[in-house]
Design a protein around this motif. Sequence first.
Motif, mmCIF file in Angstrom:
data_model
loop_
_atom_site.group_PDB
_atom_site.id
_atom_site.type_symbol
_atom_site.label_atom_id
_atom_site.label_comp_id
_atom_site.label_asym_id
_atom_site.label_seq_id
_atom_site.Cartn_x
_atom_site.Cartn_y
_atom_site.Cartn_z
ATOM 1 N N UNK A 97 -49.785 -10.409 -17.153
ATOM 2 C CA UNK A 97 -49.143 -10.672 -15.854
ATOM 3 C C UNK A 97 -50.183 -10.974 -14.781
ATOM 4 N N UNK A 98 -51.279 -10.223 -14.790
ATOM 5 C CA UNK A 98 -52.343 -10.465 -13.809
ATOM 6 C C UNK A 98 -52.948 -11.856 -13.999
ATOM 7 N N UNK A 99 -53.112 -12.250 -15.269
ATOM 8 C CA UNK A 99 -53.670 -13.576 -15.528
ATOM 9 C C UNK A 99 -52.699 -14.657 -15.063
ATOM 10 N N UNK A 100 -51.422 -14.458 -15.351
ATOM 11 C CA UNK A 100 -50.430 -15.460 -14.940
ATOM 12 C C UNK A 100 -50.386 -15.590 -13.425
ATOM 13 N N UNK A 101 -50.514 -14.449 -12.750
ATOM 14 C CA UNK A 101 -50.523 -14.477 -11.282
ATOM 15 C C UNK A 101 -51.715 -15.282 -10.767
ATOM 16 N N UNK A 102 -52.791 -15.309 -11.568
ATOM 17 C CA UNK A 102 -53.981 -16.083 -11.177
ATOM 18 C C UNK A 102 -53.929 -17.507 -11.732
ATOM 19 N N UNK A 103 -52.803 -17.859 -12.329
ATOM 20 C CA UNK A 103 -52.644 -19.224 -12.831
ATOM 21 C C UNK A 103 -53.183 -19.460 -14.223
ATOM 22 N N UNK A 104 -53.491 -18.382 -14.977
ATOM 23 C CA UNK A 104 -54.022 -18.520 -16.335
ATOM 24 C C UNK A 104 -52.919 -18.194 -17.340
ATOM 25 N N UNK A 105 -52.575 -19.164 -18.161
ATOM 26 C CA UNK A 105 -51.579 -18.945 -19.208
ATOM 27 C C UNK A 105 -52.287 -18.602 -20.518
ATOM 28 N N UNK A 106 -51.797 -17.576 -21.215
ATOM 29 C CA UNK A 106 -52.338 -17.225 -22.531
ATOM 30 C C UNK A 106 -51.480 -17.898 -23.591
ATOM 31 N N UNK A 107 -52.047 -18.904 -24.230
ATOM 32 C CA UNK A 107 -51.303 -19.590 -25.288
ATOM 33 C C UNK A 107 -51.007 -18.640 -26.443
ATOM 34 N N UNK A 108 -52.002 -17.801 -26.774
ATOM 35 C CA UNK A 108 -51.868 -16.878 -27.902
ATOM 36 C C UNK A 108 -52.270 -15.471 -27.453
ATOM 37 N N UNK A 109 -51.480 -14.489 -27.854
ATOM 38 C CA UNK A 109 -51.878 -13.088 -27.721
ATOM 39 C C UNK A 109 -51.829 -12.507 -29.134
ATOM 40 N N UNK A 110 -53.011 -12.152 -29.639
ATOM 41 C CA UNK A 110 -53.125 -11.759 -31.048
ATOM 42 C C UNK A 110 -53.548 -10.310 -31.166
ATOM 43 N N UNK A 111 -53.033 -9.627 -32.178
ATOM 44 C CA UNK A 111 -53.375 -8.225 -32.397
ATOM 45 C C UNK A 111 -52.446 -7.612 -33.417
ATOM 46 N N UNK A 112 -52.435 -6.296 -33.456
ATOM 47 C CA UNK A 112 -51.544 -5.588 -34.377
ATOM 48 C C UNK A 112 -52.148 -5.407 -35.747
ATOM 49 N N UNK A 113 -51.703 -4.341 -36.414
ATOM 50 C CA UNK A 113 -52.172 -4.042 -37.755
ATOM 51 C C UNK A 113 -51.033 -3.507 -38.598
ATOM 52 N N UNK A 114 -51.346 -3.189 -39.854
ATOM 53 C CA UNK A 114 -50.295 -2.806 -40.804
ATOM 54 C C UNK A 114 -49.537 -1.552 -40.376
ATOM 55 N N UNK A 115 -50.179 -0.685 -39.591
ATOM 56 C CA UNK A 115 -49.501 0.539 -39.179
ATOM 57 C C UNK A 115 -48.644 0.383 -37.937
ATOM 58 N N UNK A 116 -48.904 -0.656 -37.155
ATOM 59 C CA UNK A 116 -48.191 -0.818 -35.881
ATOM 60 C C UNK A 116 -47.304 -2.048 -35.859
ATOM 61 N N UNK A 117 -47.291 -2.821 -36.926
ATOM 62 C CA UNK A 117 -46.712 -4.156 -36.859
ATOM 63 C C UNK A 117 -45.218 -4.140 -36.559
ATOM 64 N N UNK A 118 -44.511 -3.129 -37.050
ATOM 65 C CA UNK A 118 -43.063 -3.126 -36.764
ATOM 66 C C UNK A 118 -42.798 -2.978 -35.267
ATOM 67 N N UNK A 119 -43.702 -2.308 -34.557
ATOM 68 C CA UNK A 119 -43.556 -2.185 -33.104
ATOM 69 C C UNK A 119 -44.097 -3.425 -32.403
ATOM 70 N N UNK A 120 -45.227 -3.930 -32.896
ATOM 71 C CA UNK A 120 -45.849 -5.103 -32.283
ATOM 72 C C UNK A 120 -44.898 -6.299 -32.311
ATOM 73 N N UNK A 121 -44.159 -6.439 -33.408
ATOM 74 C CA UNK A 121 -43.255 -7.599 -33.541
ATOM 75 C C UNK A 121 -42.154 -7.576 -32.487
ATOM 76 N N UNK A 122 -41.783 -6.381 -32.045
ATOM 77 C CA UNK A 122 -40.704 -6.259 -31.054
ATOM 78 C C UNK A 122 -41.224 -6.065 -29.642
ATOM 79 N N UNK A 123 -42.559 -6.085 -29.491
ATOM 80 C CA UNK A 123 -43.135 -5.723 -28.192
ATOM 81 C C UNK A 123 -42.910 -6.771 -27.128
ATOM 82 N N UNK A 124 -42.752 -8.013 -27.547
ATOM 83 C CA UNK A 124 -42.613 -9.084 -26.561
ATOM 84 C C UNK A 124 -43.923 -9.583 -25.997
ATOM 85 N N UNK A 125 -45.046 -8.938 -26.358
ATOM 86 C CA UNK A 125 -46.325 -9.421 -25.820
ATOM 87 C C UNK A 125 -47.137 -10.217 -26.854
ATOM 88 N N UNK A 126 -46.957 -9.910 -28.117
ATOM 89 C CA UNK A 126 -47.763 -10.598 -29.133
ATOM 90 C C UNK A 126 -47.093 -11.894 -29.559
#
Lengths: 382, 382
Positions: free
Chosen positions: A212-241
């Motif tokens: 959000x801070x980046x967007x406010x400064x006019x920077x769009x993130x084409x990709x937000x990458x992360x997550x691992x085998x233990x967190x992926x079920x949450x990461x998929x629903x997070x709306x950020x990745x």
Amino acid sequence: MSIAFDLPPAARRGQPADTIDTPSLVLDLDAFARNVDRMQAAASQANVKLRPHAKAHKCPDISLAQVARGAVGICCQKVSEAVPFVRAGIRDIHISNQIAGTAKAALLADLARHARISVCVDDPAQVDELAAAAQVAGSKLDVFVEINIGQGRCGVSDPAAVLRLVDRIAAHGPLAMRGLQAYHGGIQHLRGWQERRDAAAQAADRTGSIIARLEAAGVQCEVVTGGGSGSVEFDLRSGVYTEIQPGSYVFMDADYGSNAYTGTLRFEHSLFIASTVMSVAAGDRVVVDAGLKSMAVDSGLPWIWTDGAPSQMLDYVAANDEHGIVKTKPGNQAGVLPLLGDRVMLVPGHCDPTLNLYDEIVGIREGVVESIWPVAARGLSR
Amino acid sequence: MSIAFDLPPAARRGQPADTIDTPSLVLDLDAFARNVDRMQAAASQANVKLRPHAKAHKCPDISLAQVARGAVGICCQKVSEAVPFVRAGIRDIHISNQIAGTAKAALLADLARHARISVCVDDPAQVDELAAAAQVAGSKLDVFVEINIGQGRCGVSDPAAVLRLVDRIAAHGPLAMRGLQAYHGGIQHLRGWQERRDAAAQAADRTGSIIARLEAAGVQCEVVTGGGSGSVEFDLRSGVYTEIQPGSYVFMDADYGSNAYTGTLRFEHSLFIASTVMSVAAGDRVVVDAGLKSMAVDSGLPWIWTDGAPSQMLDYVAANDEHGIVKTKPGNQAGVLPLLGDRVMLVPGHCDPTLNLYDEIVGIREGVVESIWPVAARGLSR
């Protein structure tokens, strides 16, 4: 003085699985395929891209299977690790790590002449080093700013620092700012499902606030990458990745197997170490031929697996360099120890550094050796 | 789809040592040579044969250097491990372990067509399996009965069981009873010098009493082999060993370095992992590029080494798969962390499984790369 002498292979295609020489790394190909399909289906359903991590397996055959099923590319953790994957035809590789030194930057820029390559930064000096190398190689590099979302290892925490790095990347022609990497390794191994869910939510919140801070400064993130085998079920629903990078799910291990999973996204143990009882002289224990040189024990000792499930009778209680000590479980004094020459299947405590000990994975299906896959990036830690 | 792409080497002969790509395994060739000479001199002076263990290094160049200085041969721990040493011209190899399975027995018997090969037994079935394999290969195998002198791992404890094994060996034409193996791994890592001395004395007493029982039964032990880098100064004076089999002394490691040595036989740290600071974003710590895939941590984390001695300022506090976390020591709040791109030399906690991660050893002398030695038996754990 030197002589020619061939070491016979541990396994040959078509051989019965129970005659593979030991210790050997054995993959249940059916369970493996189900794991690969399950993760791809979950990512596709969530409309999130899957970029599986190759650091867990270091095996191009596995990456090719994942890409064939829909993965957009792979992650590697080291520059040298990426080389056999580029050789094998993987054309989109993210180095999910910072690199330091001109030799590594030069290699990365050289690889980028053959594949789309991205890498992480958390310091302006890294940006300048990458740009100089890409200039020399005549290649383009995609760059991710890594943000620290709680792990406290690599990555910047301050949105202003992210913006400074974005500006620095923009100042170099051969570099393109691609987005953010937001990974928290510690979350993966929290045992409780709710504990893991809450930690993943907190990490996603931090990520979202920086976006959000980046967007406010006019920077769009084409990709937000992360997550691992233990967190992926949450990461998929997070709306950020926009992209997840799990690796261990293809195998699972005793450490990931110790997590509680109450969600729907579960994976099977597909990876085993076949070992043999080599001494029964002590009487109250037996010695198997797989020790510290055949498995990583940093996340705990292996489980003994019998009839498709953890043994209720036997414990692997100590690992020496080339020996493993197996006893009956404390509550099972009536338990019967295996005999000299018997086989024992072990689920390693931690898959990533265990794979890094082997030159090949013996794939089995219905009790027969079907494939021998080179662990082509084994030892490539530069 | 596959492409040709060469991974540049980590080091080239003649290159300045401080420009080696990292992580790399680096050997101080002067310290190494002093260690090799010191052990050979101690064994020669005690009139005990030196058969250094190759499981510590898995590198034929090292074994050839030891044999050139007077070692009678080498030990290997696994049958497959012996193959590159036979290839390199080592002609006398003791497998200091039991083996199980016809594949291993066949390989051992095949190796015995090219070199003098011995192996341990602690069960009559092993004796029969070895004899059958040697018969098929048309070779001869030397056999040692392993006795349990307190470790409680492999080896028989009862003199009557030793005698039964001696008889069993004698019943097979291709086998020759060579003597006893008496090794106690646990003693090596007792920290106190007197504690280690007393434990070694007790183990030697047990060995001596079994030798006496065999002699009373008319069985002479031509060779009594055992001992390790932590117990060798006592083993050499014990009067029971005709041969010692230390391995780690050529390198030392943080674990052996934690032993107290008040005797005269001391060895130097010659083995290091060169690593680079890859992230300084966290501020209160730095991240180096050597983690679990670049060192074994089963015996503890590595020491940071500066100016030829353990650092008084910095601690390596955690190892992740590809990352190491370095902080200032708790008592050194004024300590200065290294900068991005700085090099850090690490003394690994445990040399044997660390060597098993690397394909080569970069030998340096006076700040210049002098040799690149293949770790030819890396991963050969069958």
